[in-house]
Each structure stands twice: as structure tokens, then as C-alpha cells.
Design a protein around this motif. Structure first.
Motif, PDB file in Angstrom:
ATOM      1  N   ILE A  28       7.973   5.657  13.197  1.00 36.86           N
ATOM      2  CA  ILE A  28       7.510   4.939  12.171  1.00 36.86           C
ATOM      3  C   ILE A  28       6.978   5.385  12.043  1.00 36.86           C
ATOM      4  O   ILE A  28       6.525   5.934  10.378  1.00 36.86           O
ATOM      5  N   GLY A  29       5.320   5.219  12.474  1.00 39.00           N
ATOM      6  CA  GLY A  29       4.328   6.212  11.996  1.00 39.00           C
ATOM      7  C   GLY A  29       4.445   7.153  11.537  1.00 39.00           C
ATOM      8  O   GLY A  29       4.075   7.197  10.307  1.00 39.00           O
ATOM      9  N   VAL A  30       4.846   8.174  12.038  1.00 38.95           N
ATOM     10  CA  VAL A  30       5.413   9.629  11.264  1.00 38.95           C
ATOM     11  C   VAL A  30       5.370   9.242  10.449  1.00 38.95           C
ATOM     12  O   VAL A  30       5.484  10.226   9.239  1.00 38.95           O
ATOM     13  N   VAL A  55       2.052  11.494  -2.647  1.00 42.01           N
ATOM     14  CA  VAL A  55       0.851  12.449  -3.071  1.00 42.01           C
ATOM     15  C   VAL A  55       0.764  13.217  -3.669  1.00 42.01           C
ATOM     16  O   VAL A  55       0.945  13.770  -4.871  1.00 42.01           O
ATOM     17  N   ILE A  95       6.208   7.005   7.909  1.00 39.55           N
ATOM     18  CA  ILE A  95       5.803   6.360   6.705  1.00 39.55           C
ATOM     19  C   ILE A  95       4.282   7.008   6.316  1.00 39.55           C
ATOM     20  O   ILE A  95       4.205   7.393   4.958  1.00 39.55           O
ATOM     21  N   LEU A  96       3.747   7.863   6.828  1.00 41.27           N
ATOM     22  CA  LEU A  96       2.837   8.864   6.802  1.00 41.27           C
ATOM     23  C   LEU A  96       3.544   9.974   6.385  1.00 41.27           C
ATOM     24  O   LEU A  96       2.787  10.369   4.717  1.00 41.27           O
ATOM     25  N   VAL A 139       0.894  -1.286  -0.149  1.00 43.96           N
ATOM     26  CA  VAL A 139      -0.169  -0.034  -0.125  1.00 43.96           C
ATOM     27  C   VAL A 139       1.047   1.043   0.721  1.00 43.96           C
ATOM     28  O   VAL A 139       0.954   2.633  -1.174  1.00 43.96           O
ATOM     29  N   ILE A 140       1.763   1.319   0.495  1.00 42.87           N
ATOM     30  CA  ILE A 140       2.878   2.567   0.815  1.00 42.87           C
ATOM     31  C   ILE A 140       3.045   2.071  -0.703  1.00 42.87           C
ATOM     32  O   ILE A 140       3.481   3.451  -1.108  1.00 42.87           O
ATOM     33  N   VAL A 176       4.688   8.655   2.671  1.00 37.71           N
ATOM     34  CA  VAL A 176       3.248   8.838   1.820  1.00 37.71           C
ATOM     35  C   VAL A 176       2.322   9.751   1.051  1.00 37.71           C
ATOM     36  O   VAL A 176       1.865  10.272  -0.640  1.00 37.71           O
ATOM     37  N   GLU A 177       2.275  10.917   2.027  1.00 31.34           N
ATOM     38  CA  GLU A 177       1.773  12.672   1.355  1.00 31.34           C
ATOM     39  C   GLU A 177       3.086  12.747   0.940  1.00 31.34           C
ATOM     40  O   GLU A 177       1.999  13.321   0.445  1.00 31.34           O
TER      41      GLU A 177
END
Ligand SMILES: Nc1ncnc2c1ncn2[C@@H]1O[C@H](COP(=O)(O)OP(=O)(O)OP(=O)(O)O)[C@@H](O)[C@H]1O
Ligand SMILES: Nc1ncnc2c1ncn2[C@@H]1O[C@H](COP(=O)(O)OP(=O)(O)OP(=O)(O)O)[C@@H](O)[C@H]1O
Ligand SMILES: O[C@@H]1[C@H](O)[C@H](O)CO[C@H]1O
Ligand SMILES: [Mg+2]
Ligand SMILES: [Mg+2]
Lengths: 345, 292, 252, 252, 345
Positions: A316-318, A328, A320-321, A272-273, A324-325
Motif C-alpha cells: 500500500i505504501g509503495v 507529479v 500510493i507513493l 491529499v492523494i 502520487v509520484e
């Protein structure tokens, strides 16, 4: 049908693509590389923050640490392209590894051990595929969740809850060996990725996968063997889980029912990433690999930088976000630059 | 007896529950010991239960509740955390004796007995051992277990207490007690700190992984002092071969058999000891043969 | 030119199809011959699409039978229908929005080789497919640009043209078109009508569903009219019968 | 009846829209007045749908401007367009296949109360919506059965009828219809043409895209023709100008 | 538009539904109850195999044990109906519980503790929703995976890795109290389910949720506030995770960073077992609840029957698969009976 070549004279006009490289087209070329750009950015940051990151030794580690996620992601990509999901791959690694270890204990034959692991993976995949198709299930979530559970239980039961140590030398080499700093598993990943790239872009079957994902009913009406395609995709996903089991158990020189826990989530996240869609029909092998390495690089870099264990999940969460952002934004820029180039020329 | 269809299980047969945290070899050894006890004692019927992970409070609670429904007379349980005490209170209220195995719930009044290792003490033991072994200026990497798991956290806390200021801690990543994650973390630690003196692990599998990383980094066996916890079979092999320096041994089989005995005794209304220390011991090359 | 051979290319006998409470087909008989264009007419919801979906293997008849060249056949799937030489353009087009025009064009019968490999494992002839697709489309006067990579972004008419070209391009004996000109412009419609006539002249059996009476009169050899799931009549469509056909359709 | 008021209901000035390399709109000017039916004509891919999507807030113009009643407006979203009284039937219908006809009909403007609650929290008037929907549909002569719960299962024409009815039913000042009769049968087409005439007579501004010249001549007060993203001419459509319009469309 | 009532005279004919109950219509009524039927079947089997299963005391246990999955499943259903997924709910439970426990340690005020937990859940949900919408992310998988990770890290960090014991009495009652054998948490589940049932079937917002899931672009064109709907759905999912945190921490009388682990998978599985689709627009609250209880009942029954821990995952997998497969068959039968009834009448 005979062929004529009437020149087009209706329809909206098209600007000819420009020949001279203008700055928008250079920017476009760069920006078009897609998620790779984000991976490069993450690597650049990691290299800056931690000097050891870019040493060959560490890069070798990253490759070895990411091999399993990468293998699973390649296959998961195909599943997701068909609008599916395969939750069972983590458990399948455990089951295949245990079966391999028990085989090795029993007969100590390398080919048999390898066959046992691949066969186990393939078998689980076939159960998923045929269960989905013949059971007319509305979504593979359920059958693969069921096999996740069953394979996990079987692995525990066969292994008696214990890790079983010992793997054939070749398996150990595949999982843990290297030429210089380049781990064998990295070559394996590359070979599998190239093979699947070829299958998806050059072979009829690959075309069918995207057709089934884009419009399942349309695929059926076009006489594409939808059921066969689905079964083959899950079988391949299972087979790749078997290969991942070889890498894991070779690397750890054991087969244990705890192997592969939650590996499916890593694999799905990688896909998905890499920009694939759960709505099917979209996604590329290359980008799935990029997603896998994004995860692998972040984990490795944080260990190198000795980031507090409590903070690691937050980072990790930040990251990845943000990655991906940025992708975009990159996509939006790409569209903008395309128009700019068209206007300039 | 091991089932209600067992003819030997007469009216005076007594039903006792035995709950373990999750499927790993440690609890498997423990459960095997209890199964053996069950087979040897026709007048006792043991019902088993197991959670899904080392932190599966909810799962363990559900099992406790279900055992209450089944009218067991005593429960021996390895508590995932103090959070299960509410459910255990319900059991006590229903007249069921509760024996804690493996880990204590400090301050909880309802227990009949604790048959356990003190993980904090075990960690301290390892820390003191390392403090003696290491010279000042040494560096240590800690492979933590699963964050938020009290018994695993205690092993790290204990280690730090025992170690004092002898070594600087250069890294302490979480490994979820997973061998792959232990290997990855150790690889990264060895890359970032090639001269690390010692590695300590809160559980067995990551230590096995760390030994592989040490080997892959072309260090001489024993060049890095590797100390584990639990003395798993893999660790014992490594200690014997000199790759691993030491491990803190617990005695799961002993915990199992003493735990079930204590529970049965409590259920029969007999007096039981408030604590049964099943002990921890430093396993090194010198004494490893006794543990095999 | 009306077909005169005795055995029809396709024959539907007493077809019944229900969806829950809706009786979409209620005992329909239909024949179409080689070298004949049959128009299938009827109001919205009359059952036309349902009938051709049954012939194309998308739905199965609840009862009744289908014969091809006089032999009863079991059209249990679109693949089976295609194997019997039936090719269909559906009203909803059934395109792959995520694929490019050429991939849509060849979906399910990709040009690929080598022959000795199982079909799914053959290597695509991508260049050949792209060129052939461009040729066929330009012949229908619908230009699709190289910049337009997936058909999901094409205009309504461009999409329809691709679907029609797909059904006509391959050598099938029975071609079914469900409202093939609904979204097409003047010129594109003309091309499709010419195409239909050429298909007939090549000896194929053609079924066309259309609401455009002018088109029907121009190209159809025979018109079958459906109403509320039944076939209510047949006519040879021409300016004289036009009013009678309209009456049949609206049931007045 | 041709509109004679000086300020157009809707005015598009120098509209440009590109999709990557495709120039879908290349400086288009357009006006439509209250009480006028404007036909928008052109070959497939000419840019008609793109133009009306820009007017409806689905796409944003790359450059150019849109005025309503003489005032420039920013139609950045379909909600904004609707707020300015623009109602549109799209070529792809934009229906909700998972919802029933009434829910489709009222999507985005559900009948609900009480008024003092924020819109999203109001309680649906389900019975009222179902009844009104059935009435409107039966008026268009397309019967939808109670047994058909979701519009995904309806026939092509039934679907189109729902989309058209939805756009016309509510009190909007500008109604845009992209090929509203493409999938409709004879009777249903007639009803929709009548409906368009009634909308005009109520003083609304109507833009209709259609490939059916007969329909255009029958109902349109004015026809604007597009080719390759440009407006290439305007005509008052009638039997005499028919041939000229066709020439404009095909560019010959 | 004025209203006329021309009687229908075109279109395919419809048989009037029969009045007299015929046997197919009785069978149909039974079969139509849907997944509930499968749940009843599972309960019947459990009751037969284990006599204690159907005691009120055990049923109370089942209700208490399933409350958290059920609460999460109700909210996850809405998310899935909009074509989304919320992976963060498990971690959100941990974070909200820790925040609640720390609040209780600091101020010992029941309303503040409850507010803190609900507020934490809502906050995570809002981050998910706004991140998805404003970040123009292609799929909520990524943002909710990121918040899964971040919330987990925050919970660990705030709690210092330790469980914090102690919850207000009312919270303890909500999580662990009961009236007779009926746990309070069961009433809470029922109330939430009814509220969401009302929202989804009677309120405009519910209609919008299904519209957004069925055709997002169509919803946008219909001036439905798609972004607002998405944000509200994730906010609600977060809020429900906060409520689930109250139940969990009340039941366990503590707040711990380990709470809720993998609860998201249970919730998603429940929703999917209940027949909702990842392709959006389909699914009902009632069936999501059925899915949750299916999972809860199977787990409980296996514990009661003293099924070996290794075997349990195997049984769970098989039972879930069989139940869903039976539901597929049930659906096919329903269609068949409908036609039969129509023909007979
Ligand atoms: N979203 C989009 N992205 C890329 N290209 C597009 C997009 N929408 C339309 N186009 C292209 O723009 C051009 C104009 O398309 P448009 O849909 O406006 O044509 P149209 O006049 O409505 O044709 P038709 O009569 O076939 O409906 C076509 O070449 C089409 O492929
Ligand atoms: N899959 C289905 N499930 C339920 N009802 C259906 C299904 N397909 C068609 N119907 C119903 O059957 C009837 C006939 O539909 P069909 O699509 O055959 O009409 P049609 O003659 O093609 O109409 P149109 O001219 O509008 O395309 C309609 O009432 C339709 O709603
Ligand atoms: O407390 C336990 C044991 O002591 C064993 O080490 C396994 O994991 C922990 O959770
Ligand atoms: Mg039709
Ligand atoms: Mg158009």
C-alpha cells in the motif's frame, strides 16, 4: 462603470490555441485527465494481476467497500480547501451509529433513526465549526482532535462498550443493497459528489470556500462571511460523517463504538492523494474521489491476490507513493506538452 | 466498596487493581463481573484501568505504574503482551501480588496466578473440530485479528496446528478485529475463491462481517463452514440460526470474577492456585442454548 | 473642483491606534467630502495604511470616532464598512492568488441568482462575471489572457490593476486607494488617475495614498500629511505648495 | 558616467521564456556593464520581472544564453546566480514575514562562526547582525522599532526598504532591483536613488526596473524598453529623449 | 557598506518601555509565560483532585510515561515549522525496536543494538526527506504516510508478527532506570530539548528552518539550501524516532511490531497544543514540550483518579480544548496588558 472594448495591444503576446489536433495536443488531452490517469493505471495493473478484479461482481464490491471513505473524502476536501482539517469524522461515525442503533432499539422508526444519525453528525460538525470560530482557535486540528476524543468516549459510554445490532430495512439497503451489481451506496456517493461538485463550481458558497482557503484575511476584507463559511464547512463534514454512519451501520446492520476507527486518516489521505493542499485553496471533488478509489482499489486487489498480511502495508505504501509520484511527473509533462503545442501551432 | 468515600471501607479495606486491555464487549463483560464483585464486597476497593487498544503496552504499563503509586495490594491484569512484565516486576518488588487474567506471560516468575484461557489451545480446539468436519481437498480462509497481538496470533497458530493438512489455506488477511474490515476481506475472498469451504476468524466482529458477505454472495446459510472465536452474542445468534457453524467460547465473566477473587486472596496472603483455567469450549448448534 | 457641502462624507475624529509599543495613530482628525479627492501623504510608517484600515473595518480604533454623512458609525468589520459604502484597495492588494481574475474581481459580491435564495446559495453567473471583468480590465489597458487562470501568476502591475478595478467598479460612495499606482506602468497609471477623477466627478468621496507628488498635484483637491502617527498639516496641492507639502512630509 | 569596458558584466542573448500559452520573453538581448545603471522599462506584463528572474536563477530560460564577464554561465538556481555575484530585489520582495528584520537582512548568508564548521552548523552572531541591520536601515532613513519583532507587521515602505538594503549591503558585482522605490516615500526614495548611484560608482553593474520616468532619467545611464516580451529599443534617458522612451513603452 | 548612525526622526513614535514594575507589567510577565501557564493550571487541578499526583514517585512516572511523546514532539516541531508533517514516526519506532531486538538476539552487542536502532530511524527519515525533495512531492503527508505503512509492514515481517524480548542493560536503563525518582529518560528528553533549542535559536540551520517554513520560495531565492534543510529535518525526525525506540524498547525490554502505534498523532497534537502552526514558520521547542506534558499529565491524572475508561477520552478532549482556549484568551490578554503598560508609563 461603463464598458469599453479597447483591443489589447500591450502585454506579452499570446499564441492562438491550435485548431488541428497535433500529437502533442492528443498527448496533452490524455495527460490532462490528471490523477484519474493514475487510478486507471492502478486499475489496469490490478486487472492484469488478478483476473477477477474486473468482474462486475468485484467492481461492485470495490464500490461498496469504498463508499464510506469516498463520502468522508468529499467533505474532507472542502475542509482542507479552507486550510482546515477534520480529524473527528471517524469517531463521529461511531457516535452517530450508536445513537442510531439506540434510537432503533427505542422506537424502531426509520425516519427517526436516519434523523438521529444525521443530526448527531451535524451536531458534532457544528461543535467543530463554532468551536473553531468563536473560540478563535489558531487551527481546527485541536478542536477536531478534541471532538474525536469526546465522540469516541460518548459512543463507548452510550453503547456500554457493546455493539448494538439491528438497523431499519431502508438503512440496511442503503448500506448493503444493490441493483444488480451496483450497490446503492455507489449511487449515494455519486449523488453526493455531484451535489458538492455543483456547490463548489457553480454556487457562491463554493467560491467563498476557495477564497477563504486562498487568502483568509483577503476574504474577510472582501466582506465574505468567513466565519459562516468555516462553520458551514465543518457542519457539512459532520453531516457527511452522519451519512457515512448510515452506510456503515446499514452495511453491518449494527451500531458499534468501534465503527469508523481511523477513517479520518483514510479520508485525509484520499484528499491529499487527489492533489489538494494543506495550504488551502486548491483541490477538486473529482480528484478527492479518485484518491478514495485509489486506496479502495489497492486494498481490494491485494485481498484478491492473497498478498501476505505482513506485506500488505508495504505494498500500500509503495503503490500510493508511486501513484502520487507518477502524478507529479504527469503534471510536469503536461506543462511541457502545453509549450510544445504552443510552439508547433 | 467502590470508592474511598464509602463509609463501609474501613481501615481493613483492601485496594486491588483490575486492568483490561481496551474497550470491547469482551472486556466489558469481564469488568461488569468485577464491578459486581466490588459492589458485593464492602471490604474490597477495586480500582480499574484500561488501555486504548489490544496492543497498547505503553498504556497498560502507565496504568500499572500509577497503581503502584496508589499502593494497591494486588493487581489483576490482562497483559497486552509479555512486554508489560518489566512494569509488573516493579509491582512485585513493591510487594504487590500480580494475577494474570485472560492471557499468560509464559516464563515470567513474578505472577501469583494465571486465570486464563489458553488461546493456543483454543485455536487448536477449533482446528481439530474443523479437521473432523472438513473433507480432504477443502479450502479455508483465515481472518486474522490484529497482527502482532500475541493472543490473537496464538489462535491462528493453534488452529493451524489442530487442522494439520486437512485443508489448504487460501487467504489469511488481517482484520484488526473490525467488522467492516472482516466484511470487506470476506467479500474479496469469496470473489477470488468462490468455492472456499470454510472461514475461520480469530475474533468475533470480523466473523459477523464474514457472515454478511456469505449471505450477500447468495450462499445458502451453512454452505460455508464459518468458525469464530470468542462466541460473541452475535455469533451465538448466528450459530443458533445455522448461519455459523461454531465458535470457541471463552468465559470473560468467569475470568473476571475468578481473577479478582484470586487477586484478593493473594493480597491477603492466602495460598492461590498457580493456574486457574477458565476453559474454552466449542459452541455449536447443539449446545448453543447453554451459552445464551 | 473642491467639495463645498457642509457635512463631510467621512469624518475621522481623534483616532488613536496602538500596536503594542508602536503608536500608529495618535489623535488623527480627517474629513473627506463627496466629490472630493483627498490625498493622504506621509513617510513610510507614518500611519497612512493603518488609518485607512481603521476606516475600512480591518482594524478597530483604540479610541476616537468615525462619522459617515455626519452620523457616527461602528465599522467593526470590513463587511460593515462595505455596508456603509466604503470600498478599499489595500496596499498588499488582498487578492486571491488561487482564483482567476473574474473571481477576484467579484469576491464577496458575486453576480448570482435567483434573488430569493440566501446569498451563499445562489448560482453564479460565471459568463456574465467573466465578460464584465474582461471589459473593465481592458478599459484600464491591462490585458489578462485567457491562458492565465489564477492571479497568482500575473505580473505585479496586472495584479494591482485588478485590485483597483475591483474597488472602483461597484457603486460605493467612499473609495479608498492605498498606493494604487505603485506598481503600474505609465499608461496604466494614467488610466487609474483618469478613473479617480471620474469617481470624483460622479460625486464619490475618494481618499488616495500616494508617494508620487506629481500624481497628487494633478488629481487631489486637498492633501493631508501625516508624520509619526499624527496629522501635521493640510494643503491644497499645486505646484506652488509642492515644496511646503514636501517639508511637511519629511518634517524639515 | 557610462561604462566603456568592452566585455559586459552581464549579457543576455536571445532569451526565450514561455509560461504555457504566454510568451513572456521572446528573444531578448541585453547587456549591462560594470559601473553602469541600466533601466529596464516597459508596460505591465511586458516581461521585465520574468527577464530578471531568469537572470537571478528563479526561472530557467527555455532558450537563449546568459554570459557573465564574457563567459556563458548556467544560472540554474538562485544560489548559482548569487555565487556568480548577482543580487536581486524582487518585486514581491520575498521577505520572511515570520522573521525579524535582521534575520531577513541576513537570510541565506547569516553572520556565523566558527569558520571550520559547515555553514549550516555555525553559531549565529546575533548581536552583530542586529546592529549591522539597524545601521543599514537607519542609513536608508527607515526606522524599524525594537518592538516590531517580525517584518510581517511592518508598513509597505518599511518592508521594501529592508529588501533593498539586503540586496545592496553585500558585496555583489551585479545588483538587480525590481521597482525598488514603488512603495517608498519621498525621502526613502531619494536614499535608494543615492544608493544606486553609489553602487554604480563602486563599479557594480546595476539593473533597475522602474515605472518612474523621473527616477530613470536621473540615475540611469541607459534604458532598455520591453514590449510584449521583446526588447523594442534602447535610449540614453534624459529630458530630451523622454518622449521617445515613453513612445517606445506604450508602442505608439 | 559603511555604517552611519543617523538618529531616527520619522516613523510612528514609540513609547519607551517603563522601568518601574507596574501591576500591568507584573500581570504581563506572568501571562507571557505562555502555554506553560496552562500546563501549570492543569497540574494544579490534577494535584488538587488527586493527592498522590504531586508525590515525587508519581511525578517520576509522569516523566517516564511522557518521554517518548516528548522526544517525538521535539522533532515533529521542526518538521511542522517547515510546513511539513511526519506521520511515519510511530511505525519507525516499531521498525527500529524490532531491528534492535533482532540485532540483540544475533550479536548481543550493546553498541550495535543502539546503532541499529538509530540507523533504522535515520534511514526512514532520509527516505522521507529525499522522497519529498527529489520526488518533488507537493506535501510530505504522502511520503510519510507511505513510510508509515511500509515501516509497519517491515516491522511485522521482520519480527514474524511476534514481540522479541530482551534488550541490552544500558538500553533497559535508558528506558526504565532512574536516579532516585528521576527517570533517566527525563534527562535524555531534557538533553535533546536543550540541543534542539540551541540548534533552533543559535545556529544557522535553525534560522533556515524557520525561513523555509515562513517563505519557501523566498528561502530558495535567498540561496538557502531548501532541499538540504528539508532532508535534514526529516532525517532528524527519523533519528529521534530511533531514540524514542531505544526508550520504548528499553522500558519494555523488547522489540515488537506493535510499538509506537499512533504515537505520531500524540506528537503532532503536542506540537499543535504548544501553539505551532501547520502554515509553517512558527513554534518553539519549549512549547512543544509543554504540549507533550499536557497530554501526559492528563492521562496520568485520570488513571490516578480512576476515571472510567469510557469517560477518559471525553475528559481528555475537553481538557485539551479548554487548555488551548485558555491560551487563546491568555494571548489576547497579553496584547491588552502590553498596551496598558505602554499607556501607563
Ligand atoms: N510563473 C508564471 N506563470 C505564468 N505566467 C506568468 C508567470 N510569470 C509571469 N507570467 C506572465 O508573463 C507575462 C510577463 O510578466 P512579468 O511579471 O515579467 O511582467 P512585468 O514586465 O514585470 O510587469 P509589471 O510591470 O506589471 O511587473 C505576464 O503576462 C504574466 O502574467
Ligand atoms: N498589525 C500591526 N502590528 C504591529 N505594528 C503595525 C501593524 N500595522 C502597522 N504597524 C506599524 O505601525 C506603523 C504605521 O504603519 P502603516 O502601515 O500605517 O504605515 P504607512 O504610513 O502606510 O507606511 P507606508 O508608506 O510604508 O505604507 C509602522 O511602524 C508599522 O510597522
Ligand atoms: O486476548 C483478548 C481476548 O481474549 C478477547 O478475545 C479480546 O481480544 C483479545 O486481545
Ligand atoms: Mg502603507
Ligand atoms: Mg514586474
Amino acid at each position: 462603470m461603463a464598458v469599453s472594448t479597447t483591443p489589447p495591444d500591450t502585454a506579452a503576446k499570446t499564441d492562438p490555441p491550435s485548431r488541428r489536433p497535433t500529437w502533442p495536443s492528443v498527448a496533452l488531452a490524455l495527460i490532462r485527465t490528471g490523477p484519474v490517469l493514475m487510478l486507471v493505471a492502478v486499475i489496469a495493473v490490478a486487472g492484469t494481476l488478478s483476473p477477477v478484479f474486473l468482474t462486475t461482481r468485484n467492481l461492485g464490491n470495490v464500490l461498496a467497500q469504498t463508499a464510506v471513505i469516498a463520502i468522508l473524502a468529499i467533505a474532507q476536501l472542502l475542509v482542507i480547501v479552507t486550510r482546515g482539517i477534520d480529524l473527528s469524522v471517524g469517531s463521529t461515525i461511531a457516535l452517530a451509529a450508536v445513537v442510531g442503533a439506540l434510537t432503533f432499539e427505542a422506537v424502531a422508526s426509520t425516519p427517526l433513526v436516519v434523523l438521529a444519525m444525521l443530526g448527531t453528525g451535524l451536531a458534532v460538525g457544528l461543535v467543530n465549526g463554532t468551536g473553531l470560530v468563536w473560540g478563535r482557535l489558531p487551527h481546527p486540528f485541536i478542536v477536531t482532535l478534541a471532538t474525536l476524543s469526546v465522540a469516541h468516549g460518548l459512543a463507548l459510554w452510550l453503547a456500554g462498550g457493546q455493539p448494538h445490532r439491528g438497523m431499519p430495512d431502508i438503512v440496511q439497503q442503503i448500506g448493503g443493497g444493490s441493483i444488480g451489481w451496483l450497490p446503492y451506496s455507489a449511487f449515494l456517493v455519486a449523488a453526493l459528489a455531484l451535489a458538492v461538485l455543483f456547490l463548489t463550481t457553480r454556487v457562491v458558497w463554493g467560491r467563498w470556500i476557495y477564497a477563504v482557503g486562498g487568502n483568509p484575511e483577503g476574504a474577510r476584507r472582501s466582506a465574505i462571511p468567513v466565519n459562516g463559511v468555516l462553520i458551514s464547512v465543518y457542519a457539512l463534514s459532520g453531516l457527511f460523517a452522519g451519512i457515512a454512519a448510515i452506510v456503515t451501520s446499514g452495511r453491518l446492520n449494527a451500531g458499534s463504538p468501534t465503527f469508523g476507527e481511523l477513517a479520518e486518516l483514510d479520508a485525509i489521505a484520499a484528499v491529499v492523494i487527489g492533489g489538494a493542499s494543506f495550504l488551502g485553496g486548491r483541490g477538486t471533488v473529482g480528484n478527492a474521489l479518485v484518491g478514495a478509489f485509489m486506496i479502495g482499489v489497492i486494498r481490494n486487489a491485494m485481498n484478491l491476490m492473497n498478498v501476505d498480511a505482513f506485506i500488505q502495508p508495504i505494498v500500500i505504501g509503495v503503490v500510493i507513493l508511486v501513484a502520487v509520484e507518477l502524478d507529479v511527473v504527469r503534471g510536469a509533462l503536461e506543462r511541457r506538452f502545453r509549450v510544445m503545442r504552443a510552439v508547433q501551432s | 466498596g467502590c470508592g474511598s468515600d464509602d463509609p463501609a471501607a474501613g481501615s481493613d479495606s483492601i485496594k486491588v487493581g483490575f486492568i483490561t486491555k481496551f474497550p470491547v464487549d469482551f472486556y466489558d463483560t469481564m469488568v461488569d463481573a468485577v464491578k459486581k464483585y466490588d459492589a458485593d464486597h464492602k471490604d474490597v476497593e477495586v480500582v480499574f484501568g484500561q488501555g486504548k487498544s489490544g496492543t497498547d503496552d505503553e498504556g497498560v504499563i502507565a496504568i500499572i505504574e500509577n497503581m503502584i503509586t496508589q499502593d494497591v495490594k494486588a493487581i489483576a491484569v490482562t497483559p497486552t503482551s509479555p512486554n508489560v512484565q518489566g512494569a509488573l516486576d516493579k509491582a512485585v518488588k513493591a510487594g504487590i501480588k500480580v494475577v494474570l487474567v485472560d492471557n499468560d506471560i509464559p516464563g515470567w516468575k513474578g505472577k501469583s496466578s494465571v486465570v486464563a484461557t489458553d488461546n493456543l489451545a483454543g485455536g487448536k480446539l477449533a482446528g481439530e473440530w474443523l479437521a473432523k468436519k472438513l473433507s480432504p481437498g477443502a479450502t479455508l480462509a483465515i481472518l486474522q485479528g490484529r497482527l502482532g497481538n500475541p493472543s490473537l496470533d496464538d489462535r491462528v497458530k493453534g488452529l493451524k496446528q489442530g487442522l494439520g493438512t486437512v485443508a489448504t489455506i487460501v487467504a489469511e488477511p488481517a482484520t484488526d478485529c473490525d467488522q467492516t474490515k472482516g466484511l470487506n476481506a470476506a467479500q474479496d475472498i469469496l470473489t477470488a475463491n468462490p468455492n472456499v469451504t470454510a472461514i475461520y476468524g480469530a475474533c468475533g466482529p470480523p466473523i459477523t462481517g464474514a457472515l454478511q458477505a456469505v449471505k450477500a454472495a447468495n450462499k445458502k446459510p451453512g454452505a460455508i463452514t464459518v468458525v469464530g472465536f470468542d462466541a460473541s452474542p452475535d455469533e451465538l445468534t448466528a450459530i443458533a440460526s445455522g448461519e455459523q457453524a461454531a465458535s470457541v467460547a471463552q468465559f470473560p465473566a468467569k475470568m473476571g470474577s475468578l481473577g479478582i477473587e484470586t487477586a484478593v486472596a493473594a493480597a491477603r496472603g492466602e495460598q492461590v492456585a498457580a493456574t486457574v483455567d477458565t476453559g474454552t469450549e466449542m459452541v455449536t448448534k447443539d449446545n448453543v442454548s447453554q451459552f445464551k | 473642483m473642491t467639495a463645498t457641502d457642509r457635512v463631510p462624507a467621512l469624518r475621522v475624529v481623534d483616532a488613536v491606534k496602538r500596536f503594542g509599543l508602536v503608536v500608529a495613530l495618535d489623535g488623527v482628525d480627517l474629513e473627506v467630502h463627496h466629490g472630493e479627492v483627498l490625498a493622504l501623504l506621509g513617510d513610510n510608517g507614518a500611519g497612512k495604511s493603518t488609518l485607512i484600515k481603521c476606516i475600512s473595518g480591518v482594524h478597530r480604533l483604540d479610541s476616537g470616532r468615525i462619522e459617515i454623512d455626519g452620523t457616527p458609525v461602528d465599522l467593526h468589520s470590513p463587511a460593515a464598512a462595505r455596508a456603509h459604502g466604503i470600498e478599499t484597495v489595500y496596499q498588499d492588494l488582498a487578492l486571491f492568488d488561487n482564483l482567476d481574475p473574474a473571481a477576484n474581481f467579484y469576491a464577496g459580491r458575486e453576480a448570482a441568482g435567483p434573488r430569493w435564495l440566501p446569498r451563499g446559495l445562489r448560482v453564479l453567473r460565471r459568463r456574465a462575471m467573466a465578460e464584465a471583468t474582461a471589459d473593465v480590465l481592458s478599459r484600464l489597458q491591462v490585458q489578462v489572457h485567457a491562458g492565465q487562470s489564477t492571479v497568482g501568476l500575473l505580473s505585479g502591475g496586472q495584479r494591482q490593476a485588478i485590485a483597483v478595478a475591483r474597488a472602483a467598479a461597484f457603486d460605493s460612495r467612499i473609495v479608498i486607494l492605498d498606493e494604487p499606482t505603485a506598481a503600474l506602468g505609465l499608461r496604466e497609471s494614467r488610466r487609474v488617475l483618469d478613473l479617480i477623477v471620474r469617481l470624483r466627478d460622479e460625486g464619490r468621496a475618494v481618499i488616495v495614498i500616494s508617494h508620487a507628488m506629481d500624481h497628487v498635484i494633478e488629481i487631489a483637491d486637498r492633501a493631508a500629511v501625516m508624520r509619526r502617527g499624527r496629522k501635521v498639516g493640510e494643503e491644497v496641492p499645486n505646484p506652488e505648495t509642492r515644496q511646503r507639502i514636501v517639508s511637511l512630509i519629511v518634517g524639515a
